[in-house]
Design an enzyme around this catalytic site. Structure first.
Site, short mmCIF file in Angstrom:
data_model
loop_
_atom_site.label_atom_id
_atom_site.label_comp_id
_atom_site.label_asym_id
_atom_site.label_seq_id
_atom_site.Cartn_x
_atom_site.Cartn_y
_atom_site.Cartn_z
N GLY A 27 -28.66 23.37 -31.34
CA GLY A 27 -30.07 23.01 -31.31
C GLY A 27 -30.29 21.57 -30.86
N LEU A 29 -32.33 20.67 -28.51
CA LEU A 29 -32.01 20.96 -27.12
C LEU A 29 -32.53 19.90 -26.15
CD1 LEU A 29 -32.82 24.78 -27.19
CD2 LEU A 29 -30.63 23.63 -27.61
N HIS A 33 -28.75 21.47 -22.13
CA HIS A 33 -28.75 22.83 -22.66
C HIS A 33 -29.62 23.74 -21.79
CE1 HIS A 33 -28.19 20.53 -26.59
NE2 HIS A 33 -27.16 21.35 -26.60
N GLY A 142 -21.10 23.52 -22.00
CA GLY A 142 -21.26 22.33 -21.15
C GLY A 142 -19.93 21.61 -20.94
N LYS A 143 -19.78 21.06 -19.73
CA LYS A 143 -18.56 20.30 -19.44
C LYS A 143 -18.56 18.95 -20.15
CE LYS A 143 -17.27 21.87 -14.83
NZ LYS A 143 -16.94 21.37 -13.48
N LYS A 144 -19.70 18.55 -20.69
CA LYS A 144 -19.70 17.26 -21.40
C LYS A 144 -18.69 17.29 -22.55
CE LYS A 144 -21.99 15.05 -24.44
NZ LYS A 144 -21.73 14.95 -25.60
N GLN A 148 -13.61 20.80 -25.73
CA GLN A 148 -14.11 22.03 -26.36
C GLN A 148 -14.06 23.18 -25.36
OE1 GLN A 148 -17.69 22.44 -29.03
NE2 GLN A 148 -18.71 22.98 -27.12
N LEU A 179 -26.42 13.29 -21.23
CA LEU A 179 -27.37 13.72 -22.26
C LEU A 179 -26.61 14.34 -23.44
CD1 LEU A 179 -30.40 15.30 -20.37
CD2 LEU A 179 -29.88 12.90 -20.84
N SER A 180 -27.04 13.99 -24.64
CA SER A 180 -26.41 14.50 -25.85
C SER A 180 -27.43 14.43 -26.98
CB SER A 180 -25.21 13.60 -26.20
OG SER A 180 -24.87 13.77 -27.57
O1 PAF Z 1 -21.10 22.37 -28.47
C1 PAF Z 1 -21.73 22.76 -29.48
O2 PAF Z 1 -22.94 22.60 -29.59
C2 PAF Z 1 -20.97 23.42 -30.62
O3 PAF Z 1 -19.70 22.89 -30.76
C3 PAF Z 1 -20.92 24.95 -30.50
C4 PAF Z 1 -20.14 25.39 -29.26
C5 PAF Z 1 -22.32 25.52 -30.43
C6 PAF Z 1 -20.21 25.55 -31.73
O4 PAF Z 1 -20.85 25.21 -32.90
#
Ligand code: PAF
Length: 277
Positions: A27, A29, A33, A142-144, A148, A179-180
């Site tokens: 969220g 966003l 996103h 996202g690649k940011k 992950q 953006l974050s």
């Molecule tokens: O990148 C994120 O926002 C979170 O790590 C994710 C992938 C939704 C898992 O909670």
């Protein structure tokens, strides 16, 4: 657009869908996103977004309580972009205490995993749960959050999950800041300094493109430049894109990854360097 909070209801809603594109989020966003949602539309007839602040991926001294929860505003932004928003409560996702976790490779305890030891274990566990619930054909990340994305790719290939993972490009502010959701923690003074992280990585990229191969030295110089302006650096690291191991000269495609704190805010960024084959 439907907003669904229960797993059973979501499963019933998606039962007859055969081309689901899924974007998991926590969220709050932003345009990064929303770009993923638009990209998702190219890959599925039914676009599902999840909004869930996952307690398992926050350490005891991290910002779980403080993390911005903006469901109403998020749903307004998603209107017209997605078909279903899945926004479960914590006890819907974890109806019993979660005692089973995904065991991740050593990479999950390097880079961001070194500063946040349980983070990727919690992330991978919730991602696997969400993928099992939504059962999409495509999922976008996202690649940011490059590490992950890499670990999610490993999760899906090594566990034979039947879906395709797509990485979305990082969206940046005019001064280069990625953006974050956490950018809003920055004070005004910190926000004006924040551009320096992406600028530093771009400088490293340029040096590599021009032939620099002493990655250790580049990393040290970048970390020093950041520290001299008041940043507390977790890492600056040049890695192979393919396996995220420390860069070696035989590869031609690298990624420069960094995490550093400005005041209380930890910022992440990365830049790919591709010299082709
Ligand atoms: O990148 C994120 O926002 C979170 O790590 C994710 C992938 C939704 C898992 O909670």
């Amino acid at each position: 657009m439907q907003i669904i909070t229960r797993v059973a209801e979501l499963r019933a809603r998606l039962a007859d869908e055969h081309a689901i594109a899924f974007v998991p989020t926590m969220g709050n966003l932003h345009e990064g996103h929303l770009n993923l949602m638009r990209q998702a539309r190219e890959h599925g007839d039914c676009v599902v977004a999840s909004i869930f602040v996952n307690p398992l991926q926050f350490g005891p001294n991290e910002d779980f309580d403080q993390y911005p929860r903006t469901l109403i505003a998020d749903c307004a932004k998603l209107h017209g972009l997605v078909d279903v928003v899945f926004a479960p409560a914590v006890n819907e996702m974890y109806p019993v205490q979660q005692t089973l976790f995904i065991e991740l490779p050593p990479l999950a305890y390097e880079l961001c995993g070194a500063a946040r030891p349980g983070h990727f274990r919690g992330m991978a566990t919730v991602v696997l749960k969400l993928l099992n619930i939504v059962q999409p054909q495509v999922a976008l990340f996202g690649k940011k959050d490059y590490q992950q994305l890499h670990l999610v790719r490993q999760l899906t290939t090594q566990l034979n999950l039947p879906l395709c993972i797509i990485g979305g490009e990082t969206v940046r502010a005019a001064d280069g800041l990625a953006l974050s959701s956490r950018n809003q923690y920055l004070t005004e003074a910190e926000r004006s300094e924040a551009f320096f992280l992406s600028q530093t990585l771009q400088g490293m990229r340029q040096a590599i493109v021009q032939g620099a191969r002493n990655f250790e030295l580049l990393q040290q110089q970048a970390a020093q430049a950041l520290a001299s302006r008041g940043w507390v650096v977790d890492y600056v690291s040049v890695r192979n894109q393919s396996d995220l191991q420390p860069a070696n000269g035989e590869q031609r495609n690298w990624v420069i990854l960094a995490a550093a704190r400005l005041g209380k805010t930890r910022l992440l960024d990365n830049v790919e360097v591709g010299l082709g084959e």
